[in-house]
Design a protein around this motif. Structure first.
Motif, PDB file in Angstrom:
ATOM      1  N   GLY A 154       0.819  -1.211   0.000  1.00  0.00           N
ATOM      2  CA  GLY A 154       0.000   0.000   0.000  1.00  0.00           C
ATOM      3  C   GLY A 154       0.847   1.252   0.000  1.00  0.00           C
ATOM      4  N   ARG A 155       1.958   1.215   0.739  1.00  0.00           N
ATOM      5  CA  ARG A 155       2.867   2.365   0.754  1.00  0.00           C
ATOM      6  C   ARG A 155       3.542   2.549  -0.605  1.00  0.00           C
ATOM      7  NH1 ARG A 155       5.570   1.275   6.716  1.00  0.00           N
ATOM      8  NH2 ARG A 155       3.766   2.027   7.897  1.00  0.00           N
ATOM      9  N   LYS A 156       3.954   1.427  -1.231  1.00  0.00           N
ATOM     10  CA  LYS A 156       4.555   1.506  -2.564  1.00  0.00           C
ATOM     11  C   LYS A 156       3.550   2.081  -3.565  1.00  0.00           C
ATOM     12  CE  LYS A 156       7.698  -2.445  -2.182  1.00  0.00           C
ATOM     13  NZ  LYS A 156       7.938  -3.809  -2.700  1.00  0.00           N
ATOM     14  N   GLU A 157       2.312   1.617  -3.427  1.00  0.00           N
ATOM     15  CA  GLU A 157       1.250   2.087  -4.307  1.00  0.00           C
ATOM     16  C   GLU A 157       1.036   3.597  -4.145  1.00  0.00           C
ATOM     17  OE1 GLU A 157      -2.406  -0.682  -5.245  1.00  0.00           O
ATOM     18  OE2 GLU A 157      -2.865   0.592  -3.518  1.00  0.00           O
ATOM     19  N   ALA A 158       1.042   4.066  -2.897  1.00  0.00           N
ATOM     20  CA  ALA A 158       0.852   5.493  -2.629  1.00  0.00           C
ATOM     21  C   ALA A 158       1.994   6.317  -3.211  1.00  0.00           C
ATOM     22  CB  ALA A 158       0.723   5.730  -1.125  1.00  0.00           C
ATOM     23  N   GLN A 159       3.232   5.818  -3.081  1.00  0.00           N
ATOM     24  CA  GLN A 159       4.384   6.529  -3.655  1.00  0.00           C
ATOM     25  C   GLN A 159       4.295   6.588  -5.176  1.00  0.00           C
ATOM     26  OE1 GLN A 159       7.732   4.400  -2.066  1.00  0.00           O
ATOM     27  NE2 GLN A 159       7.687   5.492  -0.108  1.00  0.00           N
ATOM     28  N   ALA A 160       3.864   5.492  -5.774  1.00  0.00           N
ATOM     29  CA  ALA A 160       3.722   5.471  -7.235  1.00  0.00           C
ATOM     30  C   ALA A 160       2.610   6.420  -7.678  1.00  0.00           C
ATOM     31  CB  ALA A 160       3.434   4.055  -7.716  1.00  0.00           C
ATOM     32  N   ASN A 161       1.562   6.514  -6.889  1.00  0.00           N
ATOM     33  CA  ASN A 161       0.446   7.402  -7.221  1.00  0.00           C
ATOM     34  C   ASN A 161       0.848   8.866  -7.136  1.00  0.00           C
ATOM     35  OD1 ASN A 161      -1.275   5.280  -7.743  1.00  0.00           O
ATOM     36  ND2 ASN A 161      -2.161   5.285  -5.694  1.00  0.00           N
ATOM     37  N   GLU A 162       1.814   9.187  -6.261  1.00  0.00           N
ATOM     38  CA  GLU A 162       2.271  10.566  -6.139  1.00  0.00           C
ATOM     39  C   GLU A 162       3.020  11.024  -7.397  1.00  0.00           C
ATOM     40  OE1 GLU A 162       4.583  10.889  -2.562  1.00  0.00           O
ATOM     41  OE2 GLU A 162       2.856  10.474  -1.279  1.00  0.00           O
ATOM     42  N   ARG A 163       3.623  10.072  -8.095  1.00  0.00           N
ATOM     43  CA  ARG A 163       4.417  10.406  -9.282  1.00  0.00           C
ATOM     44  C   ARG A 163       3.582  10.407 -10.561  1.00  0.00           C
ATOM     45  NH1 ARG A 163       8.068   6.739  -6.509  1.00  0.00           N
ATOM     46  NH2 ARG A 163       7.248   5.086  -7.824  1.00  0.00           N
ATOM     47  N   LEU A 164       2.308  10.173 -10.463  1.00  0.00           N
ATOM     48  CA  LEU A 164       1.450  10.114 -11.655  1.00  0.00           C
ATOM     49  C   LEU A 164       1.290  11.487 -12.285  1.00  0.00           C
ATOM     50  CD1 LEU A 164      -1.442   7.743 -10.526  1.00  0.00           C
ATOM     51  CD2 LEU A 164       0.422   7.222 -12.094  1.00  0.00           C
ATOM     52  N   GLN A 165       1.131  11.479 -13.595  1.00  0.00           N
ATOM     53  CA  GLN A 165       0.839  12.696 -14.338  1.00  0.00           C
ATOM     54  C   GLN A 165      -0.632  13.051 -14.155  1.00  0.00           C
ATOM     55  OE1 GLN A 165       3.069  14.327 -16.504  1.00  0.00           O
ATOM     56  NE2 GLN A 165       4.720  12.980 -15.829  1.00  0.00           N
ATOM     57  N   ALA A 166      -0.977  14.284 -14.420  1.00  0.00           N
ATOM     58  CA  ALA A 166      -2.372  14.709 -14.337  1.00  0.00           C
ATOM     59  C   ALA A 166      -3.201  13.921 -15.352  1.00  0.00           C
ATOM     60  CB  ALA A 166      -2.487  16.200 -14.613  1.00  0.00           C
ATOM     61  N   GLY A 167      -4.324  13.431 -14.918  1.00  0.00           N
ATOM     62  CA  GLY A 167      -5.206  12.665 -15.788  1.00  0.00           C
ATOM     63  C   GLY A 167      -5.026  11.169 -15.695  1.00  0.00           C
ATOM     64  N   GLN A 168      -3.939  10.699 -15.083  1.00  0.00           N
ATOM     65  CA  GLN A 168      -3.735   9.261 -14.918  1.00  0.00           C
ATOM     66  C   GLN A 168      -4.482   8.784 -13.676  1.00  0.00           C
ATOM     67  OE1 GLN A 168       0.608   9.202 -14.862  1.00  0.00           O
ATOM     68  NE2 GLN A 168       0.570   8.064 -16.814  1.00  0.00           N
ATOM     69  N   ASP A 169      -5.021   7.572 -13.770  1.00  0.00           N
ATOM     70  CA  ASP A 169      -5.771   7.013 -12.651  1.00  0.00           C
ATOM     71  C   ASP A 169      -4.828   6.376 -11.639  1.00  0.00           C
ATOM     72  OD1 ASP A 169      -8.206   7.722 -13.752  1.00  0.00           O
ATOM     73  OD2 ASP A 169      -8.419   5.823 -14.836  1.00  0.00           O
ATOM     74  N   PRO A 170      -5.016   6.696 -10.358  1.00  0.00           N
ATOM     75  CA  PRO A 170      -4.168   6.090  -9.330  1.00  0.00           C
ATOM     76  C   PRO A 170      -4.535   4.620  -9.114  1.00  0.00           C
ATOM     77  CG  PRO A 170      -5.820   7.482  -8.319  1.00  0.00           C
ATOM     78  CD  PRO A 170      -5.953   7.653  -9.799  1.00  0.00           C
ATOM     79  N   GLN A 171      -3.543   3.860  -8.698  1.00  0.00           N
ATOM     80  CA  GLN A 171      -3.773   2.451  -8.356  1.00  0.00           C
ATOM     81  C   GLN A 171      -4.225   2.371  -6.893  1.00  0.00           C
ATOM     82  OE1 GLN A 171      -3.474  -0.205 -10.507  1.00  0.00           O
ATOM     83  NE2 GLN A 171      -3.308   1.433 -12.021  1.00  0.00           N
ATOM     84  N   ARG A 172      -5.209   1.527  -6.630  1.00  0.00           N
ATOM     85  CA  ARG A 172      -5.741   1.418  -5.272  1.00  0.00           C
ATOM     86  C   ARG A 172      -5.942  -0.042  -4.848  1.00  0.00           C
ATOM     87  NH1 ARG A 172      -6.055   6.094  -2.940  1.00  0.00           N
ATOM     88  NH2 ARG A 172      -6.833   7.899  -4.032  1.00  0.00           N
ATOM     89  N   LYS A 173      -5.312  -0.961  -5.535  1.00  0.00           N
ATOM     90  CA  LYS A 173      -5.524  -2.382  -5.279  1.00  0.00           C
ATOM     91  C   LYS A 173      -5.143  -2.754  -3.840  1.00  0.00           C
ATOM     92  CE  LYS A 173      -3.885  -6.900  -6.743  1.00  0.00           C
ATOM     93  NZ  LYS A 173      -2.953  -7.621  -7.614  1.00  0.00           N
ATOM     94  N   HIS A 174      -3.956  -2.429  -3.416  1.00  0.00           N
ATOM     95  CA  HIS A 174      -3.491  -2.808  -2.075  1.00  0.00           C
ATOM     96  C   HIS A 174      -4.136  -1.940  -0.999  1.00  0.00           C
ATOM     97  CE1 HIS A 174      -0.733  -5.637  -3.802  1.00  0.00           C
ATOM     98  NE2 HIS A 174      -0.288  -4.688  -4.619  1.00  0.00           N
ATOM     99  N   TYR A 175      -4.441  -0.707  -1.349  1.00  0.00           N
ATOM    100  CA  TYR A 175      -5.157   0.208  -0.455  1.00  0.00           C
ATOM    101  C   TYR A 175      -6.509  -0.404  -0.079  1.00  0.00           C
ATOM    102  CZ  TYR A 175      -6.877   4.903   0.913  1.00  0.00           C
ATOM    103  OH  TYR A 175      -7.370   5.987   1.573  1.00  0.00           O
ATOM    104  N   ARG A 176      -7.225  -0.902  -1.089  1.00  0.00           N
ATOM    105  CA  ARG A 176      -8.525  -1.543  -0.849  1.00  0.00           C
ATOM    106  C   ARG A 176      -8.357  -2.882  -0.146  1.00  0.00           C
ATOM    107  NH1 ARG A 176      -9.938   0.021  -6.693  1.00  0.00           N
ATOM    108  NH2 ARG A 176     -10.881   2.066  -6.424  1.00  0.00           N
ATOM    109  N   ALA A 177      -7.334  -3.633  -0.512  1.00  0.00           N
ATOM    110  CA  ALA A 177      -7.103  -4.944   0.114  1.00  0.00           C
ATOM    111  C   ALA A 177      -6.818  -4.784   1.605  1.00  0.00           C
ATOM    112  CB  ALA A 177      -5.953  -5.663  -0.578  1.00  0.00           C
TER     113      ALA A 177
END
Length: 184
Positions: free
Chosen positions: A147-170
């Motif tokens: 979940g932490r890795k997912e959050a870090q990857a989501n911070e680096r996303l460009q505008a308009g890209q959908d964040p990943q939430r798989k582990h966040y939800r799990a």
């Protein structure tokens, strides 16, 4: 000639021995509102209420009626039938359903807050494992790390890209199952 209205003992309270017309109207409008709420219920919920067969059938007909005026008339008929129904029992059951959903919402918010705390703070997992000694610590650690890795990857996303939430939800689902197991 004596006035019969002033000579009776009822003259002190103006001869009223029943509710006022305004009070009766308020009660009828309250029953009409309750009838509208019944029409908005699902058939499954409707079956759980203590309704007479005639009232149940009238509510179901109002639910199926598509014309605006026909539905309005049917709802008024439901309101009329509500006069003979046990309105307090119906209100009590509907209140239980409403408050139950509030309690569930509060529980979900508590779990969301706990999930966010686990993703921010390493010591939060220790507290959680103390509270739930039967919890799968390895699985929770893995979910938190991913979940932490997912959050870090989501911070680096460009505008308009959908964040990943798989582990966040799990992680949320794992906390929910812990909470459900504890309540059972």
């Amino acid at each position: 000639m004596p006035n019969t209205f002033t000579d009776t003992p009822e003259s002190s309270d103006h001869g009223y021995d029943r509710p006022s017309k305004s009070q009766v109207k308020r009660e009828m409008l309250a029953l009409l509102d309750l009838g509208k709420q019944l029409v908005d219920l699902s058939p499954e919920r409707l079956k759980q209420l203590p309704l007479a067969e005639k009232l149940y059938d009238a509510v179901r007909l109002a639910q199926r009626t598509t014309s605006r005026e026909g539905r309005r008339r049917q709802i008024h008929f439901v309101g009329k039938l509500m006069r003979d129904a046990d309105a307090e029992a119906i209100r009590a059951q509907m209140d239980i359903w409403e408050n139950g959903s509030r309690e569930q919402t509060l529980a979900m918010h508590r779990l969301e807050t706990l999930r966010d705390l686990l993703l921010r703070d390493d010591d939060a997992l220790t507290g959680l494992l103390n509270e739930y000694p039967g919890a799968d610590a390895q699985r929770l650690r893995t979910l938190i790390r991913e979940g932490r890795k997912e959050a870090q990857a989501n911070e680096r996303l460009q505008a308009g890209q959908d964040p990943q939430r798989k582990h966040y939800r799990a992680l949320f689902q794992a906390l929910k199952s812990l909470d459900d197991t504890e309540q059972a």
